[in-house]
Write a protein that holds these residues in place. Structure first.
Motif, mmCIF file in Angstrom:
data_model
loop_
_atom_site.group_PDB
_atom_site.id
_atom_site.type_symbol
_atom_site.label_atom_id
_atom_site.label_comp_id
_atom_site.label_asym_id
_atom_site.label_seq_id
_atom_site.Cartn_x
_atom_site.Cartn_y
_atom_site.Cartn_z
ATOM 1 N N ILE A 29 71.368 76.914 41.341
ATOM 2 C CA ILE A 29 70.391 75.939 40.652
ATOM 3 C C ILE A 29 69.493 76.422 40.067
ATOM 4 O O ILE A 29 68.966 76.215 38.878
ATOM 5 C CB ILE A 29 70.125 74.533 41.283
ATOM 6 C CG1 ILE A 29 71.709 74.270 42.219
ATOM 7 C CG2 ILE A 29 69.396 73.711 40.755
ATOM 8 C CD1 ILE A 29 71.301 72.919 43.142
ATOM 9 N N ASN A 30 68.712 77.332 40.674
ATOM 10 C CA ASN A 30 67.495 77.977 40.146
ATOM 11 C C ASN A 30 67.174 79.391 40.563
ATOM 12 O O ASN A 30 66.855 79.636 41.865
ATOM 13 C CB ASN A 30 66.167 77.020 40.589
ATOM 14 C CG ASN A 30 64.941 77.709 40.176
ATOM 15 O OD1 ASN A 30 64.984 78.492 39.340
ATOM 16 N ND2 ASN A 30 63.719 77.173 40.558
ATOM 17 N N PRO A 31 67.917 80.399 39.913
ATOM 18 C CA PRO A 31 67.794 81.706 40.193
ATOM 19 C C PRO A 31 66.284 82.291 40.467
ATOM 20 O O PRO A 31 66.192 83.361 40.888
ATOM 21 C CB PRO A 31 68.256 82.430 39.034
ATOM 22 C CG PRO A 31 69.070 81.456 38.318
ATOM 23 C CD PRO A 31 68.491 79.914 38.555
ATOM 24 N N LYS A 32 65.260 81.641 40.234
ATOM 25 C CA LYS A 32 63.781 82.156 40.347
ATOM 26 C C LYS A 32 63.293 81.219 41.575
ATOM 27 O O LYS A 32 61.979 81.394 41.777
ATOM 28 C CB LYS A 32 62.981 81.736 39.211
ATOM 29 C CG LYS A 32 63.747 82.525 38.095
ATOM 30 C CD LYS A 32 62.605 82.454 37.086
ATOM 31 C CE LYS A 32 63.250 83.665 35.644
ATOM 32 N NZ LYS A 32 62.087 83.443 34.606
ATOM 33 N N PHE A 33 64.087 80.748 42.502
ATOM 34 C CA PHE A 33 63.486 79.943 43.758
ATOM 35 C C PHE A 33 63.368 80.940 44.683
ATOM 36 O O PHE A 33 64.131 81.155 45.659
ATOM 37 C CB PHE A 33 64.674 78.924 43.984
ATOM 38 C CG PHE A 33 64.104 77.902 45.202
ATOM 39 C CD1 PHE A 33 62.795 77.397 45.100
ATOM 40 C CD2 PHE A 33 64.961 77.026 45.787
ATOM 41 C CE1 PHE A 33 62.327 76.500 46.050
ATOM 42 C CE2 PHE A 33 64.612 76.243 46.619
ATOM 43 C CZ PHE A 33 63.336 75.870 46.874
ATOM 44 N N GLY A 34 61.966 81.277 44.815
ATOM 45 C CA GLY A 34 61.744 82.518 45.710
ATOM 46 C C GLY A 34 61.872 82.053 47.132
ATOM 47 O O GLY A 34 62.146 83.067 48.132
ATOM 48 N N LYS A 35 61.503 80.994 47.376
ATOM 49 C CA LYS A 35 61.667 80.403 48.727
ATOM 50 C C LYS A 35 63.137 80.180 49.312
ATOM 51 O O LYS A 35 63.098 80.608 50.762
ATOM 52 C CB LYS A 35 61.234 78.876 49.014
ATOM 53 C CG LYS A 35 60.890 78.253 50.147
ATOM 54 C CD LYS A 35 60.052 77.111 50.350
ATOM 55 C CE LYS A 35 60.646 75.902 49.554
ATOM 56 N NZ LYS A 35 59.641 74.614 49.859
ATOM 57 N N ALA A 36 64.002 80.087 48.562
ATOM 58 C CA ALA A 36 65.295 80.371 48.933
ATOM 59 C C ALA A 36 65.691 81.797 49.429
ATOM 60 O O ALA A 36 66.543 81.926 50.313
ATOM 61 C CB ALA A 36 66.394 79.578 48.032
ATOM 62 N N PHE A 37 65.340 82.555 48.382
ATOM 63 C CA PHE A 37 65.604 84.061 48.616
ATOM 64 C C PHE A 37 64.951 84.305 50.235
ATOM 65 O O PHE A 37 65.482 85.116 50.685
ATOM 66 C CB PHE A 37 65.029 85.044 47.556
ATOM 67 C CG PHE A 37 65.948 84.922 46.213
ATOM 68 C CD1 PHE A 37 67.416 85.612 46.375
ATOM 69 C CD2 PHE A 37 65.628 84.385 44.979
ATOM 70 C CE1 PHE A 37 67.995 85.807 45.429
ATOM 71 C CE2 PHE A 37 66.525 84.444 44.334
ATOM 72 C CZ PHE A 37 67.636 85.275 44.131
ATOM 73 N N GLN A 47 60.165 88.972 47.037
ATOM 74 C CA GLN A 47 59.069 89.776 46.851
ATOM 75 C C GLN A 47 58.765 89.982 45.396
ATOM 76 O O GLN A 47 57.808 89.768 44.858
ATOM 77 C CB GLN A 47 59.218 90.975 47.541
ATOM 78 C CG GLN A 47 57.908 91.862 47.444
ATOM 79 C CD GLN A 47 58.089 93.391 48.198
ATOM 80 O OE1 GLN A 47 59.001 93.444 49.040
ATOM 81 N NE2 GLN A 47 57.364 94.032 47.709
ATOM 82 N N ASP A 48 59.983 90.088 44.467
ATOM 83 C CA ASP A 48 59.816 90.085 43.261
ATOM 84 C C ASP A 48 59.311 88.797 42.628
ATOM 85 O O ASP A 48 58.839 89.006 41.274
ATOM 86 C CB ASP A 48 61.162 90.770 42.527
ATOM 87 C CG ASP A 48 61.480 92.147 43.013
ATOM 88 O OD1 ASP A 48 60.740 92.787 43.285
ATOM 89 O OD2 ASP A 48 62.688 92.337 42.992
ATOM 90 N N LEU A 49 59.681 87.768 43.240
ATOM 91 C CA LEU A 49 59.231 86.372 42.702
ATOM 92 C C LEU A 49 58.148 86.179 43.300
ATOM 93 O O LEU A 49 57.663 84.768 43.219
ATOM 94 C CB LEU A 49 60.376 85.418 42.968
ATOM 95 C CG LEU A 49 61.711 85.608 42.320
ATOM 96 C CD1 LEU A 49 62.952 84.829 42.823
ATOM 97 C CD2 LEU A 49 61.603 85.295 40.797
ATOM 98 N N ASP A 50 57.376 86.715 43.962
ATOM 99 C CA ASP A 50 56.026 86.664 44.598
ATOM 100 C C ASP A 50 55.949 85.682 45.290
ATOM 101 O O ASP A 50 54.890 84.653 45.496
ATOM 102 C CB ASP A 50 55.063 86.225 43.301
ATOM 103 C CG ASP A 50 54.695 87.697 42.314
ATOM 104 O OD1 ASP A 50 54.838 88.653 42.863
ATOM 105 O OD2 ASP A 50 54.546 87.302 41.286
ATOM 106 N N TYR A 51 56.894 85.519 46.254
ATOM 107 C CA TYR A 51 57.058 84.389 47.320
ATOM 108 C C TYR A 51 55.994 84.718 48.362
ATOM 109 O O TYR A 51 56.202 85.901 48.962
ATOM 110 C CB TYR A 51 58.250 83.999 47.823
ATOM 111 C CG TYR A 51 58.304 83.086 48.757
ATOM 112 C CD1 TYR A 51 58.328 81.643 48.191
ATOM 113 C CD2 TYR A 51 58.363 83.305 50.248
ATOM 114 C CE1 TYR A 51 58.000 80.594 49.168
ATOM 115 C CE2 TYR A 51 58.194 82.088 51.093
ATOM 116 C CZ TYR A 51 58.034 80.973 50.832
ATOM 117 O OH TYR A 51 57.781 79.767 51.478
ATOM 118 N N PRO A 52 55.200 84.087 48.922
ATOM 119 C CA PRO A 52 54.161 84.444 50.089
ATOM 120 C C PRO A 52 54.887 84.767 51.250
ATOM 121 O O PRO A 52 55.946 84.109 51.457
ATOM 122 C CB PRO A 52 53.422 83.116 49.996
ATOM 123 C CG PRO A 52 53.535 82.488 48.890
ATOM 124 C CD PRO A 52 54.882 82.624 48.324
ATOM 125 N N GLY A 53 54.398 85.811 51.633
ATOM 126 C CA GLY A 53 55.158 86.312 52.927
ATOM 127 C C GLY A 53 56.325 87.413 52.974
ATOM 128 O O GLY A 53 56.558 87.845 53.804
#
Length: 235
Positions: free
Chosen positions: A186-194, A218-224
């Motif tokens: 649905i959203n390829p930039k959903f960092g939390k799901a990655f 990490q590339d999507l700057d998701y914290p942690g």
């Protein structure tokens, strides 16, 4: 003939009054869409001065006040709308948000139940009730509501993620991965799901896939994500 003219004028004036309150409500909605909160609130108050029993205007006033972070007055506006029209779906759903914000899950559930009853085809009502039920510990009921949400709206990313998160907590990693993968579709930039996928793959003993997912997070700057990648993937 004069009686007919008087009646006609009375009807005309009543029509003008009615359109006036609707006009002010329309103005308020336009201002709100532009992010002009105070002018929107002023227009809503003018609509209510024309018709104090205008439930939609009370609800919209609550929405504006909520965006102004005035939650106490927002709640009172929603309650006024519901006093006038108890079956008002939007006001019930807005009350859910108010109670969830206060962590008053039991009261939130009451309004969520009402929302589902009023609008049984509303994916948003099932989503919010699912979150509340899960918070109250009725996990299976929460899963059922998230599933219902995805049936009504297959692109509701929050439902897929929340259901996946429950599966993850239950250590049901195959089902969790399916839901997190759906989020990414649905959203390829959903960092939390990655990030969640990375952990799910790791606990499924699929380190290579875990590292790929964490790298994408990490590339999507998701914290942690960076810290998790270093802990899992650097050796």
């Amino acid at each position: 003939m004069r009686l007919i003219q008087i009646l006609f004028c009375s009807l005309f004036l009543f029509s003008n009054c009615s359109s006036s309150e609707e006009t002010w409500l329309k103005e308020a909605k336009t201002r709100l869409q532009k992010g002009e909160l105070q002018p929107a609130l002023d227009a809503t108050n003018k609509a209510l001065s024309k018709n104090p029993g205008f439930a939609e205007a009370h609800n919209l006033k609550g929405v504006i006040l909520f965006q102004q972070k005035n939650t106490a007055e927002a709640e009172q506006s929603y309650l006024k709308a519901l006093e006038i029209k108890p079956s008002y779906y939007a006001a019930n759903l807005n009350m859910v948000d108010i109670q969830m914000g206060k962590n008053d899950w039991k009261t939130a559930l009451k309004y969520a139940q009402a929302s589902v009853k009023i609008a049984p085809d509303s994916s948003e009502a099932y989503l919010k009730r699912g979150i509340i039920l899960a918070a109250l510990g009725d996990v299976q009921a929460g899963i059922n509501d998230f599933t219902k949400t995805t049936t009504l709206n297959p692109n509701n990313i929050d439902a897929w993620y929340n259901r996946g998160n429950i599966y993850f907590q239950q250590k049901n990693y195959p089902n969790a991965l399916q839901d997190f993968e759906k989020c990414i579709q649905i959203n390829p930039k959903f960092g939390k799901a990655f990030y969640a996928m990375g952990l799910s793959y790791f606990y499924s003993n699929s380190k290579e896939k875990a590292c790929l997912s964490l790298k994408q997070a990490q590339d999507l700057d998701y914290p942690g994500a960076q810290q998790a990648w270093h802990q899992i993937c650097e050796d």
